[in-house]
Design a protein around this motif. Structure first.
Motif, PDB file in Angstrom:
ATOM      1  N   MET A   1       0.848  -1.194   0.000  1.00  0.00           N
ATOM      2  CA  MET A   1       0.000   0.000   0.000  1.00  0.00           C
ATOM      3  C   MET A   1       0.884   1.244   0.000  1.00  0.00           C
ATOM      4  O   MET A   1       1.814   1.352   0.799  1.00  0.00           O
ATOM      5  N   ASN A   2       0.588   2.144  -0.917  1.00  0.00           N
ATOM      6  CA  ASN A   2       1.330   3.405  -0.980  1.00  0.00           C
ATOM      7  C   ASN A   2       0.727   4.388   0.009  1.00  0.00           C
ATOM      8  O   ASN A   2      -0.425   4.797  -0.120  1.00  0.00           O
ATOM      9  N   LEU A   3       1.517   4.772   1.018  1.00  0.00           N
ATOM     10  CA  LEU A   3       1.010   5.668   2.060  1.00  0.00           C
ATOM     11  C   LEU A   3       1.459   7.104   1.869  1.00  0.00           C
ATOM     12  O   LEU A   3       1.118   7.967   2.684  1.00  0.00           O
ATOM     13  N   GLY A   4       2.234   7.352   0.795  1.00  0.00           N
ATOM     14  CA  GLY A   4       2.817   8.685   0.666  1.00  0.00           C
ATOM     15  C   GLY A   4       2.528   9.387  -0.641  1.00  0.00           C
ATOM     16  O   GLY A   4       1.482   9.987  -0.825  1.00  0.00           O
ATOM     17  N   ILE A   5       3.454   9.267  -1.604  1.00  0.00           N
ATOM     18  CA  ILE A   5       3.433  10.061  -2.827  1.00  0.00           C
ATOM     19  C   ILE A   5       3.354   9.145  -4.029  1.00  0.00           C
ATOM     20  O   ILE A   5       3.947   8.063  -4.059  1.00  0.00           O
ATOM     21  N   THR A   6       2.632   9.586  -5.059  1.00  0.00           N
ATOM     22  CA  THR A   6       2.521   8.816  -6.289  1.00  0.00           C
ATOM     23  C   THR A   6       2.520   9.764  -7.469  1.00  0.00           C
ATOM     24  O   THR A   6       2.404  10.982  -7.315  1.00  0.00           O
ATOM     25  N   GLY A   7       2.601   9.199  -8.703  1.00  0.00           N
ATOM     26  CA  GLY A   7       2.500  10.019  -9.914  1.00  0.00           C
ATOM     27  C   GLY A   7       3.493  11.165  -9.912  1.00  0.00           C
ATOM     28  O   GLY A   7       4.632  11.031  -9.475  1.00  0.00           O
ATOM     29  N   PRO A  11      -0.269  13.194  -3.760  1.00  0.00           N
ATOM     30  CA  PRO A  11      -0.455  12.346  -2.578  1.00  0.00           C
ATOM     31  C   PRO A  11      -1.138  11.053  -3.003  1.00  0.00           C
ATOM     32  O   PRO A  11      -1.942  11.040  -3.943  1.00  0.00           O
ATOM     33  N   ALA A  12      -0.835   9.975  -2.330  1.00  0.00           N
ATOM     34  CA  ALA A  12      -1.408   8.684  -2.695  1.00  0.00           C
ATOM     35  C   ALA A  12      -2.930   8.696  -2.607  1.00  0.00           C
ATOM     36  O   ALA A  12      -3.601   7.917  -3.285  1.00  0.00           O
ATOM     37  N   PHE A  13      -3.462   9.608  -1.797  1.00  0.00           N
ATOM     38  CA  PHE A  13      -4.921   9.698  -1.619  1.00  0.00           C
ATOM     39  C   PHE A  13      -5.536  10.792  -2.491  1.00  0.00           C
ATOM     40  O   PHE A  13      -6.638  11.265  -2.206  1.00  0.00           O
ATOM     41  N   TYR A  14      -4.843  11.183  -3.571  1.00  0.00           N
ATOM     42  CA  TYR A  14      -5.327  12.292  -4.389  1.00  0.00           C
ATOM     43  C   TYR A  14      -6.699  12.010  -4.999  1.00  0.00           C
ATOM     44  O   TYR A  14      -7.505  12.927  -5.178  1.00  0.00           O
ATOM     45  N   GLU A  15      -6.976  10.728  -5.300  1.00  0.00           N
ATOM     46  CA  GLU A  15      -8.263  10.410  -5.915  1.00  0.00           C
ATOM     47  C   GLU A  15      -9.417  10.709  -4.962  1.00  0.00           C
ATOM     48  O   GLU A  15     -10.481  11.172  -5.379  1.00  0.00           O
ATOM     49  N   ARG A  16      -9.205  10.456  -3.667  1.00  0.00           N
ATOM     50  CA  ARG A  16     -10.252  10.771  -2.698  1.00  0.00           C
ATOM     51  C   ARG A  16     -10.452  12.278  -2.611  1.00  0.00           C
ATOM     52  O   ARG A  16     -11.591  12.767  -2.549  1.00  0.00           O
ATOM     53  N   LEU A  17      -9.357  13.026  -2.586  1.00  0.00           N
ATOM     54  CA  LEU A  17      -9.464  14.482  -2.565  1.00  0.00           C
ATOM     55  C   LEU A  17     -10.192  14.985  -3.804  1.00  0.00           C
ATOM     56  O   LEU A  17     -11.068  15.857  -3.719  1.00  0.00           O
ATOM     57  N   ARG A  18      -9.836  14.428  -4.950  1.00  0.00           N
ATOM     58  CA  ARG A  18     -10.447  14.845  -6.208  1.00  0.00           C
ATOM     59  C   ARG A  18     -11.936  14.518  -6.235  1.00  0.00           C
ATOM     60  O   ARG A  18     -12.765  15.356  -6.626  1.00  0.00           O
ATOM     61  N   ASP A  19     -12.280  13.301  -5.784  1.00  0.00           N
ATOM     62  CA  ASP A  19     -13.677  12.880  -5.836  1.00  0.00           C
ATOM     63  C   ASP A  19     -14.552  13.649  -4.848  1.00  0.00           C
ATOM     64  O   ASP A  19     -15.772  13.735  -5.028  1.00  0.00           O
ATOM     65  N   GLU A  20     -13.946  14.195  -3.802  1.00  0.00           N
ATOM     66  CA  GLU A  20     -14.713  14.964  -2.821  1.00  0.00           C
ATOM     67  C   GLU A  20     -15.041  16.376  -3.303  1.00  0.00           C
ATOM     68  O   GLU A  20     -15.842  17.070  -2.669  1.00  0.00           O
ATOM     69  N   LEU A  21     -14.437  16.792  -4.396  1.00  0.00           N
ATOM     70  CA  LEU A  21     -14.767  18.108  -4.955  1.00  0.00           C
ATOM     71  C   LEU A  21     -16.111  18.011  -5.668  1.00  0.00           C
ATOM     72  O   LEU A  21     -16.267  17.257  -6.626  1.00  0.00           O
ATOM     73  N   THR A  22     -17.071  18.770  -5.205  1.00  0.00           N
ATOM     74  CA  THR A  22     -18.418  18.739  -5.793  1.00  0.00           C
ATOM     75  C   THR A  22     -18.790  20.057  -6.458  1.00  0.00           C
ATOM     76  O   THR A  22     -19.865  20.162  -7.033  1.00  0.00           O
TER      77      THR A  22
END
Length: 368
Positions: A1-7, A11-22
């Protein structure tokens, strides 16, 4: 599991941040279908994101002509004027021969990681910079200086350097991050400063006796396109705007490998916190129902066709909701990359003619 940085340093959780934008303040999510009220409220939120202190009052432009030359059918001048209360700047001003007042276009230069020239990318300079500027025009504009092309068609034209370009720089590419950090520390941002200066430059152009203030437009390619639609969204003085190769949905842009994720140059098109409220095309939609043209290249490596089409759909929904679908033109050139080709330019010039020349445009349709 990537807990830090990707791409690209995501941040590894960027998709959650992105999906939370409404984008809760977008027109499509507005419960009260009062377009002028929505535009006023959304524009206020954008204004706060520009991170600019409230000015005590408008600064006199106090223009001075630095040099002048005759270009046959128009006059080319370098003018110095107060771009803001923080300082003066040079602008390239082209005015057709004749009595006027003329329709006018604020031409906004691109980024391109080339800082030694700014306004010279779009208006032919004098001999000292003409070789470098011509090479840039060959690379991005099919060998044309789009400001001079417009002047030859009867438009007054103004182009001004953004902070960091031309005689307001030049920056070194890696110094963009330091400039951004320092401006953030001082309570502002590169993108916010540029936006306010563009509003100011448009007001200066409209104030000139040679210009018909009812027929002032904006045009730009790449970063200049971003600035053109943003300016139309924020300034009632801009009556029509043409933007070439800068439009996308935010979520389609925020994916690994996208150029925006590299930072640096992105700071000139980044307003901190804004996208908690509005998507990129939502901001551009603040210009509705004014005439707007967007062009994109199907092979543009900076903006995917999917992102462009997603943004275009949002734009169309807003303009059509105001009975102004005929005032919005969105085009994807399938075989074109990140360039402003001669064919694209000719289409833009004809479009500008239809809205700005030879007579003032009709009043805006009443919002529905």
């Amino acid at each position: 599991m990537n807990l830090g940085i990707t791409g690209r340093v995501l941040p590894a959780f960027y998709e959650r941040l992105r999906d939370e934008l409404t984008f809760p303040l977008s027109w499509e999510r507005s419960v009260a279908r009062d377009f002028p009220a929505w535009r006023a409220g959304a524009r206020a939120v954008v204004g706060e994101s520009l991170l600019q202190p409230t000015a005590p009052g408008p600064e006199p432009f106090d223009p001075v002509t630095v040099e002048e030359r005759d270009e046959g059918t128009y006059t080319a001048r370098t003018v110095e004027f107060a771009l803001s209360r923080y300082g003066r700047a040079h602008g390239s001003l082209l005015t057709p021969h004749g009595s006027g007042p003329f329709p006018a276009v604020l031409v906004l230069h691109d980024h391109g990681a080339e800082f030694t020239i700014g306004r010279e990318k779009v208006v032919r300079p004098g001999p000292d910079l003409v070789a470098r500027a011509t090479a840039w025009a060959d690379r991005c504009y099919d060998g044309r200086f789009i400001g001079d092309e417009l002047a030859a068609r009867g438009y007054a034209v103004l182009a001004v350097d953004t902070l960091g370009w031309g005689d307001r720089g030049p920056l070194v590419h890696e110094d963009q991050q330091a400039l951004a950090a320092n401006l953030f520390q001082l309570g502002t941002s590169p993108a916010g400063l540029a936006a306010h200066e563009d509003i100011r430059a448009a007001a200066f152009l409209a104030s000139l006796p040679e210009v018909d203030e009812r027929r002032v437009g904006a045009l730009g390619f790449s970063m200049g396109a971003y600035r053109a639609w943003q300016l139309s969204a924020l300034s009632d003085g801009i009556r029509a705007a043409a933007s070439v190769c800068w439009m996308t949905g935010l979520k389609e842009m925020m994916v690994p490998g996208n150029n925006t994720l590299r930072g640096q140059s992105a700071y000139f098109m980044l307003h901190p916190g804004l996208h908690r409220h509005l998507d990129i095309p939502d901001v551009a939609s603040l210009a509705a129902p004014k005439p707007a043209l967007f062009q994109a290249g199907g092979r543009d490596h900076l903006f995917t066709a999917a992102g462009v089409e997603s943004a275009y759909a949002k734009l169309r929904a807003v303009w059509e909701s105001q009975g102004a679908g005929d005032r919005l033109t969105t085009t994807l050139w399938p075989e074109t990359g990140h360039v402003f080709s001669a064919a694209m330019q000719d289409t833009v010039y004809s479009w500008l003619d239809s809205w700005l020349a030879p007579e003032p445009m009709d009043p805006e349709p009443a919002p529905s």
